[in-house]
Motif scaffolding. Structure first.
Motif, PDB file in Angstrom:
ATOM      1  N   VAL B  63      -1.296 -12.403   1.165  1.00  0.00           N
ATOM      2  CA  VAL B  63      -0.334 -11.395   1.629  1.00  0.00           C
ATOM      3  C   VAL B  63      -0.534 -11.114   3.128  1.00  0.00           C
ATOM      4  O   VAL B  63       0.433 -10.891   3.846  1.00  0.00           O
ATOM      5  N   GLU B  64      -1.774 -11.159   3.590  1.00  0.00           N
ATOM      6  CA  GLU B  64      -2.032 -10.950   5.025  1.00  0.00           C
ATOM      7  C   GLU B  64      -1.322 -12.013   5.855  1.00  0.00           C
ATOM      8  O   GLU B  64      -0.808 -11.737   6.935  1.00  0.00           O
ATOM      9  N   ARG B  74      12.200  -7.473   8.082  1.00  0.00           N
ATOM     10  CA  ARG B  74      13.467  -7.281   7.367  1.00  0.00           C
ATOM     11  C   ARG B  74      13.213  -6.841   5.933  1.00  0.00           C
ATOM     12  O   ARG B  74      13.977  -6.099   5.358  1.00  0.00           O
ATOM     13  N   TYR B  75      12.165  -7.361   5.359  1.00  0.00           N
ATOM     14  CA  TYR B  75      11.926  -7.118   3.944  1.00  0.00           C
ATOM     15  C   TYR B  75      10.429  -6.929   3.723  1.00  0.00           C
ATOM     16  O   TYR B  75       9.736  -7.849   3.301  1.00  0.00           O
ATOM     17  N   PRO B  76       9.914  -5.720   3.982  1.00  0.00           N
ATOM     18  CA  PRO B  76       8.465  -5.497   3.893  1.00  0.00           C
ATOM     19  C   PRO B  76       8.002  -5.402   2.437  1.00  0.00           C
ATOM     20  O   PRO B  76       7.774  -4.326   1.923  1.00  0.00           O
ATOM     21  N   THR B  77       7.851  -6.531   1.803  1.00  0.00           N
ATOM     22  CA  THR B  77       7.444  -6.545   0.405  1.00  0.00           C
ATOM     23  C   THR B  77       5.971  -6.913   0.297  1.00  0.00           C
ATOM     24  O   THR B  77       5.427  -7.618   1.144  1.00  0.00           O
ATOM     25  N   ASN B  78       5.333  -6.408  -0.731  1.00  0.00           N
ATOM     26  CA  ASN B  78       3.941  -6.781  -0.986  1.00  0.00           C
ATOM     27  C   ASN B  78       3.806  -7.123  -2.462  1.00  0.00           C
ATOM     28  O   ASN B  78       3.713  -6.224  -3.303  1.00  0.00           O
ATOM     29  N   PRO B  79       3.791  -8.411  -2.789  1.00  0.00           N
ATOM     30  CA  PRO B  79       3.780  -8.800  -4.206  1.00  0.00           C
ATOM     31  C   PRO B  79       2.556  -8.293  -4.973  1.00  0.00           C
ATOM     32  O   PRO B  79       2.610  -8.178  -6.194  1.00  0.00           O
ATOM     33  N   ILE B  80       1.469  -7.970  -4.265  1.00  0.00           N
ATOM     34  CA  ILE B  80       0.309  -7.490  -5.019  1.00  0.00           C
ATOM     35  C   ILE B  80       0.425  -6.015  -5.383  1.00  0.00           C
ATOM     36  O   ILE B  80      -0.353  -5.504  -6.171  1.00  0.00           O
ATOM     37  N   GLN B  81       1.418  -5.343  -4.822  1.00  0.00           N
ATOM     38  CA  GLN B  81       1.622  -3.941  -5.185  1.00  0.00           C
ATOM     39  C   GLN B  81       2.599  -3.786  -6.343  1.00  0.00           C
ATOM     40  O   GLN B  81       2.817  -2.690  -6.834  1.00  0.00           O
ATOM     41  N   ILE B 318      -8.785   5.171   7.515  1.00  0.00           N
ATOM     42  CA  ILE B 318      -8.864   5.720   6.157  1.00  0.00           C
ATOM     43  C   ILE B 318      -7.499   6.263   5.736  1.00  0.00           C
ATOM     44  O   ILE B 318      -7.011   6.001   4.629  1.00  0.00           O
ATOM     45  N   ALA B 319      -6.869   7.013   6.639  1.00  0.00           N
ATOM     46  CA  ALA B 319      -5.575   7.630   6.327  1.00  0.00           C
ATOM     47  C   ALA B 319      -4.515   6.568   6.028  1.00  0.00           C
ATOM     48  O   ALA B 319      -3.673   6.748   5.136  1.00  0.00           O
ATOM     49  N   SER B 320      -4.550   5.466   6.754  1.00  0.00           N
ATOM     50  CA  SER B 320      -3.554   4.403   6.573  1.00  0.00           C
ATOM     51  C   SER B 320      -3.598   3.826   5.166  1.00  0.00           C
ATOM     52  O   SER B 320      -2.574   3.432   4.615  1.00  0.00           O
ATOM     53  N   ILE B 321      -4.789   3.732   4.603  1.00  0.00           N
ATOM     54  CA  ILE B 321      -4.931   3.205   3.248  1.00  0.00           C
ATOM     55  C   ILE B 321      -4.597   4.278   2.226  1.00  0.00           C
ATOM     56  O   ILE B 321      -3.856   4.050   1.263  1.00  0.00           O
ATOM     57  N   ALA B 322      -5.138   5.481   2.437  1.00  0.00           N
ATOM     58  CA  ALA B 322      -4.932   6.581   1.487  1.00  0.00           C
ATOM     59  C   ALA B 322      -3.458   6.959   1.380  1.00  0.00           C
ATOM     60  O   ALA B 322      -2.989   7.416   0.335  1.00  0.00           O
ATOM     61  N   LYS B 323      -2.731   6.753   2.445  1.00  0.00           N
ATOM     62  CA  LYS B 323      -1.291   7.042   2.476  1.00  0.00           C
ATOM     63  C   LYS B 323      -0.562   6.303   1.353  1.00  0.00           C
ATOM     64  O   LYS B 323       0.381   6.803   0.754  1.00  0.00           O
ATOM     65  N   LEU B 324      -0.996   5.071   1.083  1.00  0.00           N
ATOM     66  CA  LEU B 324      -0.311   4.236   0.102  1.00  0.00           C
ATOM     67  C   LEU B 324      -0.882   4.381  -1.302  1.00  0.00           C
ATOM     68  O   LEU B 324      -0.258   3.946  -2.270  1.00  0.00           O
ATOM     69  N   MET B 325      -2.059   4.963  -1.420  1.00  0.00           N
ATOM     70  CA  MET B 325      -2.686   5.082  -2.745  1.00  0.00           C
ATOM     71  C   MET B 325      -3.430   6.405  -2.799  1.00  0.00           C
ATOM     72  O   MET B 325      -4.674   6.449  -2.757  1.00  0.00           O
TER      73      MET B 325
END
Lengths: 364, 481
Positions: B63-64, B74-81, B318-325
């Motif tokens: 994914v990276e 255009r399409y910010p997808t993350n298949p692992i999410q 830390i905040a950048s990660i916690a924001k999503l989870m």
């Protein structure tokens, strides 16, 4: 909505051959005529089943004008235009947008306008709305062909199998490559308008809403037009002539789970692949009315209740890729509709002498 | 130190996408176009995960690499999410087969094949799960034991419910984050292209601008928007605005810039009953009649307060990660950071999060599907009174996100398809009011998403509590003029 297999089979035959009589239908389905008659009545009661008539309006002296007006915002000019459509005696249908793909305001209209001076006046009025103070974008055309499609092949076990997701888009996308050779649809050519005997106009107008109009019903219509009833033999001859040359039957049904109405308008020439593609694809929808002109097309599409029109619109937009000026919108389910009979009779009330002159010119 | 220099080891990632094998390789097409390849690779990663031919760590690495493709903007997808389940797997296979059958290999067709997999998938929700969802809607960070106690259920039942809600109803736990605390500006730029015909090539250049978080421009409507973030506070903001003016009347026919003053979200599960949503008529009344008193509720939000003292680069990471989870444990967040070669102890994660939530730099919220598959975005240019009025009714809608700027307010609604017309007509009619200058809208079926802010800051420097970058990097115009 549930339709039993027997009913669906009968409807399937009728959709393919709307002029088929009940006896022939019974024979082809291997059932009794009485059984067919029973199902027929049920369909009439529950689903307003009618065999309607798709007309060559030109052959009876009328232009079928279709077009659409666009306004970025719900302006006064746009409201006035819609008001004019409602009050204009030639308007036969108005499809007003509830929401459009381009987030603007649109209205698709159809009108049946007699050839000659009345057509000129009508076009002048349309032009007036294009200028100040209205400044509306209005596209309009005289229809060259008209179709009314009903694809009962999509009705399986009482449910519509209409795939609005990726497969639908892929089908159109794939067909785009073969647009040149895609098959046409069953439509009726609009001839160049000419004067006709009033009796032909009256008979055609009656058949527009009932292809199988009976003699007593016709007598009533002829009376509305102020015509004397000819001999039965003459009347049957006129009916045969009209059915053969001016009217094409099609199956009409209500309450069949198609309550989402989507309108698609396209500005492109008839030679373009996009035009041919959409024309051919009009059959892919459960039900559609197709109006084509020399450089535009309008599809009035009825979709199953559960369909999100946005997916269909999105799929078509993705395939067309803004190569043509196309827009879709969701319209009121019950459009404002007037049939030819009412339009022609209204005209007769104002121009009775003129119509008599037409009759004398063509003779009978 | 530059963000990209933090962490020791360089990841060897470039070849990983081609190394992924799946049992479905015979139906996965070969495409040359990099944009088309992006979607094929995303599907390949998902199929690899679902069939077990790649590990989660390998998927993360893949994914990276995927994110480096400009198409990601255009399409910010993350298949692992995306939850790994049979439904999505079968849909991907079905759509790949359709592509193969019709020999469709264009970017548009492959993009549609991917995006349609994840549309409109939802399951009925049990009454227990719905009660659990309502509890977390009120307090997304509530402990399992607390929820169990309030609902008179066992903690195990709550845990199972959380898993079901994630898998079947798309429930995610996130946080709003005020990134201006690290001196980062966020700007939303709404536009309509000057010429539709040239738009495709302009878009290809535009997505190379490294400060774009997300871009939305569909084939359906002329209106689109860019979300852009950059450091440097007021001075850089002014420089960006001055530079971007050139695009108005040249590249863009309509251009409207909003600078972030606050962001927020709200939802109203009380409208959901027996699988159906009721239209929020009370909100409609308040919006239609200016004489009606405003409710006193305020939506969840964070204000854009600007740089805060005492915050570090580690706090930002830390905040950048916690924001999503938002419900992840400190050790889970620490593990995520470790994947980016950032070694931050879970103890530090705990103290940072406590600090950020108490200072209202972060605010938790939940996301869910429950049949809300249509998305409507409104750009409303209006005065303060109207901003207040609109904000006051947002808690009455099923799900909304908002962005307040000095010029007005931007709203993103998730709504059921059967209410599309009502929402559209309600908000378009706001233009009739004196305090509302204009209402423009975009309808989309696309999934929402944006680049991770940690990816965004990769080339920025951090010093004395703030991020920075040279002014020259703000030149959006040079990409398209």
């Amino acid at each position: 909505m549930t339709l039993k297999p027997g009913i669906t089979r009968l409807l399937g035959r009728l959709a393919i051959n709307p002029s088929i009589r009940q006896a022939a239908l019974a024979k082809s389905l291997n059932v009794t005529r009485s059984a067919v008659n029973q199902i027929w009545r049920k369909l009439q009661e529950q689903h307003a089943m009618t065999i309607m008539g798709n007309l060559d309006y030109g052959a009876i002296g009328y232009h079928l004008i279709f077009g659409w007006a666009v306004s970025e915002t719900p302006s006064q000019g746009f409201s006035k235009f819609i008001e004019w459509l409602r009050t204009n005696s030639f308007t036969s249908a108005i499809h007003q947008s509830l929401m459009t793909q381009k987030m603007d305001n649109r209205v698709l209209f159809e009108a049946l306008v007699p050839f000659g001076k009345e057509l000129e006046s009508y076009i002048q009025l349309l032009n007036a709305f294009r200028k100040r103070p209205y400044n509306l974008q209005i596209s309009s055309n005289s229809a060259s062909r008209v179709a009314n499609n009903l694809n009962l092949g999509l009705l399986v076990d009482g449910s519509w199998r209409f795939e609005s997701a990726f497969r639908f888009e892929a089908t159109i996308d794939a067909a785009k490559q073969y647009a040149e050779v895609l098959p046409g649809i069953r439509d009726i050519l609009q001839s160049h308008p000419k004067p006709v005997p009033l009796i032909d106009l009256a008979i055609a107008a009656a058949m527009e809403t009932n292809y199988r109009v009976t003699t007593p019903e016709l007598v009533f219509t002829l009376g509305r037009f102020g015509l004397d009833v000819p001999s039965e033999r003459t009347l049957r001859r006129r009916i045969r002539h009209i059915r053969k040359s001016i009217v094409q039957p099609y199956l009409s049904l209500a309450n069949i789970g198609l309550s989402t109405r989507m309108v698609l308008t396209l500005e492109d020439s008839t030679t373009s692949n996009i035009y041919k593609l959409l024309l051919a694809q009009s059959n892919a929808f459960p039900r559609s009315r197709v109006l084509t002109g020399p450089d535009s097309m309008a599809l009035i599409i009825d979709l199953p209740d559960s369909t999100d029109w946005l997916y269909v619109s999105n799929a078509i937009s993705n395939v067309l890729h803004q190569e043509s000026e196309m827009c879709t919108f969701i319209a009121e389910q019950l459009p404002e509709k007037r049939w030819l009979e009412n339009i022609a009779i209204h005209r007769k009330q104002y121009f009775p002498a003129k119509i008599q002159v037409d009759t004398n010119q063509s003779g009978n | 130190m530059k963000q990209s220099e933090r962490g020791g080891k360089q990841m060897e990632t470039s070849g990983i996408l081609t190394q992924i094998q799946t049992p479905f390789d015979d139906i996965i097409p070969d495409v040359d176009d990099p944009s088309a390849r992006f979607y094929i690779d995303a599907m390949r990663i998902y199929l690899g995960l679902s069939s077990g031919t790649i590990s989660f760590e390998e998927a993360v690495e893949a994914v990276e690499v995927l994110k480096k493709n400009p198409e990601f903007i255009r399409y910010p997808t993350n298949p692992i999410q995306i939850p790994v389940n049979d439904y999505y797997t079968q849909k991907i296979i079905e759509n790949l087969k359709t592509l193969k059958k019709f020999n469709l290999l264009t970017t548009d067709s492959v993009r549609s094949a991917y995006s349609f997999v994840f549309l409109q998938q939802d399951s009925p929700i049990s009454s227990v799960d719905f009660d659990v969802l309502k509890s977390f809607a009120i307090d997304p960070l509530s402990s399992i034991s607390n929820v169990a106690k309030n609902l008179d259920l066992s903690p195990r039942t709550i845990t199972r419910s959380i898993d079901r809600l994630a898998e079947r109803n798309g429930v995610q736990y996130r946080s709003l984050l005020d990134i201006s605390a690290w001196d980062i500006n966020t700007v939303l730029l709404f536009f309509t292209p000057q010429t539709v015909e040239d738009w495709s090539s302009i878009e290809d250049e535009l997505i190379k601008f490294p400060l774009i978080k997300t871009m939305l421009k569909t084939t359906m409507t002329d209106l689109g928007y860019l979300s852009i973030s950059f450091p440097g506070g007021a001075s850089h903001l002014q420089a960006f605005l001055n530079n971007t003016k050139k695009l108005s009347g040249t590249v863009f026919d309509y251009m409207s810039i909003h600078t972030e003053k606050s962001i927020g979200t709200e939802y109203n599960l009380a409208l959901y009953n027996d699988g159906k949503w009721t239209f929020p008529n009370s909100a409609k009344l308040i919006l239609e009649d200016e004489n009606i008193q405003l409710p006193e509720t305020a939506p969840k939000h964070v204000r854009t307060e600007g740089i805060r003292k005492g915050l570090t680069q580690v706090d930002f990471e830390i905040a950048s990660i916690a924001k999503l989870m938002a419900r992840a444990t400190p050790s889970e967040i620490s593990q995520q950071l470790e994947r980016r070669n950032l070694n931050i102890e879970s103890k530090k994660v705990t103290s940072t999060l406590r600090k950020l939530y108490s200072k209202k730099i972060m605010e938790p919220y939940i996301q869910f599907n429950l049949g809300l598959f249509s998305n409507l975005c409104f750009e409303i240019v209006c005065n303060s009174d109207w901003k207040e009025r609109i904000l006051s009714v947002l808690p009455l809608f099923p799900f909304t996100m908002f962005f307040v700027s000095p010029r007005g307010i931007i709203l993103w609604f998730s709504l059921p398809s059967y209410h599309q017309v009502e929402y559209y007509q309600l908000f378009r009619s706001l233009e009739e009011h004196a305090g509302v200058k204009s209402v423009k809208s975009i309808m989309t079926i696309r999934q929402k998403g944006s680049r991770s802010i940690l990816d965004l800051v990769d080339s920025w420097s951090f010093s004395q509590g703030r991020y920075s970058m040279p002014l020259s990097a703000l030149n959006l115009a040079k990409y398209v003029l």
